[in-house]
Each structure stands twice: as C-alpha cells, then as structure tokens.
Design an enzyme around this catalytic site. Structure first.
Site, PDB file in Angstrom:
ATOM      1  N   ARG A  34       0.835  -1.219   0.000  1.00  0.00           N
ATOM      2  CA  ARG A  34       0.000   0.000   0.000  1.00  0.00           C
ATOM      3  C   ARG A  34       0.869   1.269   0.000  1.00  0.00           C
ATOM      4  NH1 ARG A  34      -2.799  -3.733  -0.634  1.00  0.00           N
ATOM      5  NH2 ARG A  34      -4.874  -4.139   0.203  1.00  0.00           N
ATOM      6  N   SER A  93     -10.813  -0.299   3.193  1.00  0.00           N
ATOM      7  CA  SER A  93     -10.035  -0.374   4.440  1.00  0.00           C
ATOM      8  C   SER A  93      -9.554   1.025   4.810  1.00  0.00           C
ATOM      9  CB  SER A  93      -8.804  -1.260   4.244  1.00  0.00           C
ATOM     10  OG  SER A  93      -9.206  -2.513   3.774  1.00  0.00           O
ATOM     11  N   GLU A 103      -4.772   4.269   5.621  1.00  0.00           N
ATOM     12  CA  GLU A 103      -4.467   3.935   4.226  1.00  0.00           C
ATOM     13  C   GLU A 103      -5.075   5.035   3.335  1.00  0.00           C
ATOM     14  OE1 GLU A 103      -5.436  -0.186   2.999  1.00  0.00           O
ATOM     15  OE2 GLU A 103      -6.322   0.711   1.207  1.00  0.00           O
TER      16      GLU A 103
HETATM   17  C1  LIG Z   1     -15.292  -0.407  -1.252  1.00  0.00           C
HETATM   18  C2  LIG Z   1     -13.819  -0.161  -1.477  1.00  0.00           C
HETATM   19  C3  LIG Z   1     -12.956  -1.240  -1.547  1.00  0.00           C
HETATM   20  C4  LIG Z   1     -11.586  -1.039  -1.763  1.00  0.00           C
HETATM   21  N1  LIG Z   1     -10.768  -2.129  -1.843  1.00  0.00           N
HETATM   22  C5  LIG Z   1      -9.445  -1.971  -2.077  1.00  0.00           C
HETATM   23  C6  LIG Z   1      -8.577  -3.108  -2.188  1.00  0.00           C
HETATM   24  O1  LIG Z   1      -9.010  -4.255  -2.119  1.00  0.00           O
HETATM   25  N2  LIG Z   1      -7.270  -2.877  -2.395  1.00  0.00           N
HETATM   26  C7  LIG Z   1      -6.745  -1.616  -2.526  1.00  0.00           C
HETATM   27  O2  LIG Z   1      -5.536  -1.504  -2.708  1.00  0.00           O
HETATM   28  N3  LIG Z   1      -7.549  -0.527  -2.418  1.00  0.00           N
HETATM   29  C8  LIG Z   1      -8.867  -0.670  -2.209  1.00  0.00           C
HETATM   30  N4  LIG Z   1      -9.693   0.424  -2.099  1.00  0.00           N
HETATM   31  C9  LIG Z   1      -9.108   1.777  -2.195  1.00  0.00           C
HETATM   32  C10 LIG Z   1      -9.224   2.412  -3.620  1.00  0.00           C
HETATM   33  O3  LIG Z   1     -10.151   1.730  -4.407  1.00  0.00           O
HETATM   34  C11 LIG Z   1      -7.876   2.421  -4.348  1.00  0.00           C
HETATM   35  O4  LIG Z   1      -6.916   3.061  -3.573  1.00  0.00           O
HETATM   36  C12 LIG Z   1      -7.970   3.101  -5.723  1.00  0.00           C
HETATM   37  O5  LIG Z   1      -6.785   2.887  -6.447  1.00  0.00           O
HETATM   38  C13 LIG Z   1      -8.246   4.600  -5.612  1.00  0.00           C
HETATM   39  O6  LIG Z   1      -8.536   5.078  -6.909  1.00  0.00           O
HETATM   40  P1  LIG Z   1      -9.219   6.493  -7.106  1.00  0.00           P
HETATM   41  O7  LIG Z   1      -9.211   6.791  -8.573  1.00  0.00           O
HETATM   42  O8  LIG Z   1     -10.533   6.521  -6.451  1.00  0.00           O
HETATM   43  O9  LIG Z   1      -8.176   7.428  -6.355  1.00  0.00           O
HETATM   44  P2  LIG Z   1      -8.468   8.753  -5.481  1.00  0.00           P
HETATM   45  O10 LIG Z   1      -9.171   8.354  -4.237  1.00  0.00           O
HETATM   46  O11 LIG Z   1      -9.096   9.791  -6.334  1.00  0.00           O
HETATM   47  O12 LIG Z   1      -6.989   9.188  -5.122  1.00  0.00           O
HETATM   48  C14 LIG Z   1      -6.203   8.398  -4.260  1.00  0.00           C
HETATM   49  C15 LIG Z   1      -4.798   8.995  -4.173  1.00  0.00           C
HETATM   50  O13 LIG Z   1      -4.178   8.940  -5.450  1.00  0.00           O
HETATM   51  C16 LIG Z   1      -3.803  10.256  -5.914  1.00  0.00           C
HETATM   52  N5  LIG Z   1      -4.065  10.257  -7.368  1.00  0.00           N
HETATM   53  C17 LIG Z   1      -5.215   9.839  -7.965  1.00  0.00           C
HETATM   54  N6  LIG Z   1      -5.072   9.891  -9.306  1.00  0.00           N
HETATM   55  C18 LIG Z   1      -3.825  10.365  -9.547  1.00  0.00           C
HETATM   56  C19 LIG Z   1      -3.076  10.639 -10.748  1.00  0.00           C
HETATM   57  N7  LIG Z   1      -3.592  10.428 -11.964  1.00  0.00           N
HETATM   58  N8  LIG Z   1      -1.814  11.128 -10.618  1.00  0.00           N
HETATM   59  C20 LIG Z   1      -1.269  11.335  -9.397  1.00  0.00           C
HETATM   60  N9  LIG Z   1      -1.927  11.081  -8.221  1.00  0.00           N
HETATM   61  C21 LIG Z   1      -3.173  10.600  -8.309  1.00  0.00           C
HETATM   62  C22 LIG Z   1      -4.669  11.209  -5.127  1.00  0.00           C
HETATM   63  O14 LIG Z   1      -4.045  12.469  -4.986  1.00  0.00           O
HETATM   64  C23 LIG Z   1      -4.797  10.479  -3.782  1.00  0.00           C
HETATM   65  O15 LIG Z   1      -3.651  10.709  -3.009  1.00  0.00           O
HETATM   66  C24 LIG Z   1     -11.082   0.268  -1.890  1.00  0.00           C
HETATM   67  C25 LIG Z   1     -11.951   1.365  -1.819  1.00  0.00           C
HETATM   68  C26 LIG Z   1     -13.320   1.154  -1.626  1.00  0.00           C
HETATM   69  C27 LIG Z   1     -14.253   2.321  -1.582  1.00  0.00           C
END
Ligand SMILES: Cc1cc2nc3c(=O)[nH]c(=O)nc-3n(C[C@H](O)[C@H](O)[C@H](O)COP(=O)(O)OP(=O)(O)OC[C@H]3O[C@@H](n4cnc5c(N)ncnc54)[C@H](O)[C@@H]3O)c2cc1C
Length: 342
Positions: free
Chosen positions: A166, A240, A336
């Site tokens: 992570r 998480s 996280e």
């Molecule tokens: C129900 C649920 C289940 C989940 N299960 C998992 C799991 O099993 N495993 C896991 O690892 N995660 C899990 N997650 C967390 C999440 O899905 C991941 O971290 C995912 O990759 C976040 O993507 P996002 O586009 O929503 O990012 P955001 O929430 O929009 O951003 C997350 C971070 O990334 C940065 N960021 C986003 N896009 C960019 C970019 N293009 N360039 C630079 N920085 C950027 C943001 O500044 C922020 O710091 C879960 C979340 C939920 C809601």
C-alpha cells in the site's frame, strides 16, 4: 475540447465517503494539453493542488482552498509485447473495475484477483493496489507521469516507483506537481492462477473449482468482495481505512502468546502483517455507531458514513479506533486513506 474549470465546487460527488467539502477551483482534464493549460493559467499557478481520480481513497475533512484536478484521460491501447507479457497502455481516467472485467471476459487474464477495486487506473500505482494475493506491482510495466516543473511527460519504471505494501513514491507527492497520465500493464503470456490466499482458496473449493480459470477467480473474488464490503453507492466508505500493521518476529510472537486467536500473515524477511480488522474487532469496535458514522458490521476495518456525516466526524471515529487499538495492543494504526484538509 473546452477545458472545464469551475469555482466553488462541491466535492461530494467526487468522493466515495460522500462527504461534503468545497474546492475553490475544480478542473476535469482529458489530455496532457489540458494539464499544460492549467499550468499556464496565472490565476492557478500558485495555488495548492490536489490530484484526484474517482475519490475512493480520500477523506475530505475540510474545504480545499486550491485547485482540484481530476485526471480523466481516457483510453486503453495495445503497448506491444515483451518475452513473457502482452503490454497494455491504460489512460489514468479508465475505470479500474471495468478494465479488469473487460480483460477477463475477452480472454486476457492476469488482473482477476484485483477485480472490483473501485477507482481509476491512474491511482492504482499510488498505493500499489492489492487484493487476494496479488499486488499491482506484479503486473506493472511502467507509469507515465507529467511533471509540472518541466511541462513534459516521462516514463517511470517500477524500481523508481518504489512500490511496496500500500505504498509507492507517489504517496509522498502531496503537492500535485507530478501527475500520472497513463500506466502500462503487463499481462502474462503464460498465465498461472494465483489462489494461495486462504479466503479465495476456500471460496473456489466451495464452488467446486479444482483447476480454476481466470473467470472462476474473477467471479469468486467478486462474490467475496460483495459479501464483505459495503457498496459506496449505498453506504459511504473508502474500503479499508487503515493499513495492516507490520511487526518483527519477536513482537509477533509476544502478541500471539497474549492473543492466540490473532490473525496474521508471515511476510518475507521474518516479518508479519497483522490483520488490522482483527485488532479493531478485538477492541469491540465492529459495527459500532457514533452518531452519523460507524464501523461496518461485516468488516471493522471499514469506516462508514451512515447518513450525511462530515469528514470531521469520520476522522473523529478514526482517532477513537487508533487510540483504542494503541491502548490494548500498543500498535499504531496508520491510515491507508488520504486525509485532505485536516
Ligand atoms: C469499497 C472499497 C474497496 C476497496 N478495496 C481496495 C482493495 O481491495 N485494495 C486496494 O488496494 N484498495 C482498495 N480500495 C481503495 C481504492 O479503491 C484504491 O486506492 C484506488 O486505487 C483509488 O482510486 P481512485 O481513482 O478513487 O483514487 P483517489 O481516491 O481519487 O486518489 C487516491 C490517491 O491517489 C492520488 N491520485 C489519484 N489519481 C492520480 C493521478 N492520476 N496522478 C497522481 N496522483 C493521483 C490522489 O491524490 C490520492 O492521493 C477500496 C476502496 C473502496 C471504496
């Protein structure tokens, strides 16, 4: 295409916790040229920046007095081949769960263990998404970033990305000056199922899959996730909330002696990952209600927004969980989720 740039924008539709907060400026970008246009805009140049994907791993605890850039660059295209993998270039704005589904169903296995993880491809390397025995690092060929300092794109190889549990080098980029515009995935030409994760192994056995296909694994992972995790469209959450803490062998042995039912996993190098959900549950904090927030009934590690709560309410619960776990186990739980505006 016109660049969308708005002022005083509510971020409620842009985060899976569904909490309200405002950004002084908000832009959704669809190309590298858009990023450069924002960079050249004198009104925006000196503002704090926040880069956003789908908002499934952030908690807004206050307004963001700056520019939020939602990186929605589209596209999925072949990226060539190496000796052992087919490469696929994926735009930062591509939905991750849709990508995995399409690949599995079109006979391109390799990502099935990462099914149904919300969010966009551009955010996948940030915390090196992982689930059910697979981390993105095992399928990542390179990351293309746009750097504000030079106004150019360059490719970063996995070693430079410092991908860990992570974690990655991007997690320390809080100033929004380096933006992921696409990632290139490596899909193995000789695919082998990854079924070692106990819960997945059990689910496959229950389904009678002795030699599972990628599609069997995909379906098993989806079923497990649907059973265990709340759907953010119905109950605000970010998956998480805390990382699983990692401890040395001696500390693990000591904890296990005091708490024989503790759930943990051995890691390489004699360290152990302890299930944060187990620690929280052991503090009697599974399924609790604190006003409009709480922990999820089926998984204590997931903090939920039950009914129009603010980010500050979620954060107060996170602090309570951290304190209780520390009191009982002397372990500090690290979030996280990225907390913005604290
Ligand atoms: C129900 C649920 C289940 C989940 N299960 C998992 C799991 O099993 N495993 C896991 O690892 N995660 C899990 N997650 C967390 C999440 O899905 C991941 O971290 C995912 O990759 C976040 O993507 P996002 O586009 O929503 O990012 P955001 O929430 O929009 O951003 C997350 C971070 O990334 C940065 N960021 C986003 N896009 C960019 C970019 N293009 N360039 C630079 N920085 C950027 C943001 O500044 C922020 O710091 C879960 C979340 C939920 C809601």
């Amino acid at each position: 295409m016109t660049l969308i740039l708005e002022q005083r924008v509510s971020l409620k539709p842009f985060n899976s916790f569904g909490v309200d907060a405002r950004a002084s400026w908000f832009s959704r970008v669809q190309s590298v040229a858009d990023l450069q246009r924002l960079q050249d805009d004198a009104r925006l140049r000196h503002l704090p920046r926040l880069i956003l994907g789908a908002g499934s791993n952030v908690l807004f605890v206050g307004d963001f007095d700056g520019l939020v850039i939602q990186v929605a660059l589209p596209g999925v295209e072949p990226g060539g081949r190496t000796d052992d993998a087919e490469l696929l270039r994926v735009g930062a704005g591509q939905s991750w769960p849709e990508l995995v589904e399409q690949l599995v169903h079109s006979g391109h296995p390799g990502l099935e263990n990462l099914a149904l993880i919300p969010g966009w491809a551009g955010a996948a390397p940030i915390q090196n998404i992982g689930a059910y025995g697979l981390e993105l690092s095992e399928r990542l060929h390179s990351v293309r970033v746009w750097e504000a300092s030079s106004g150019t794109c360059r490719d970063m190889w996995p070693e430079e990305c410092a991908l860990g549990y992570r974690d990655s080098i991007f997690k320390r980029d809080e100033d929004g000056q380096r933006i992921i515009v696409s990632i290139t995935l490596r899909l193995p030409l000789r695919w082998e199922p990854i079924t070692g994760y106990t819960e997945l192994e059990r689910e496959l056995a229950a389904r009678g899959c002795t030699r599972p296909s990628a599609r069997d694994i995909y379906e098993a992972v989806c079923a497990l996730r649907r059973r265990k995790l709340p759907d953010p469209a119905k109950l605000g959450n970010a998956g998480s909330f805390f990382k699983n803490p990692v401890v040395e062998r001696a500390r693990h042995a000591e904890l296990l002696e005091r708490h024989p039912s503790m759930v943990s996993y051995a890691l390489a190098g004699g360290r152990y990952k302890i299930a944060a959900g187990w620690l929280i549950e052991a503090c009697q904090l599974r399924g609790v209600h604190r006003g409009r927030v709480g922990t999820y009934e089926r998984q204590a590690l997931v903090l939920v927004n039950r009914d129009g709560a603010s980010g500050a309410e979620v954060l107060a619960l996170a602090h309570e969980v951290q304190e209780r776990v520390h009191e009982k186990f002397e372990i500090c739980l690290e979030p996280e989720v990225r907390i913005v505006g604290a």
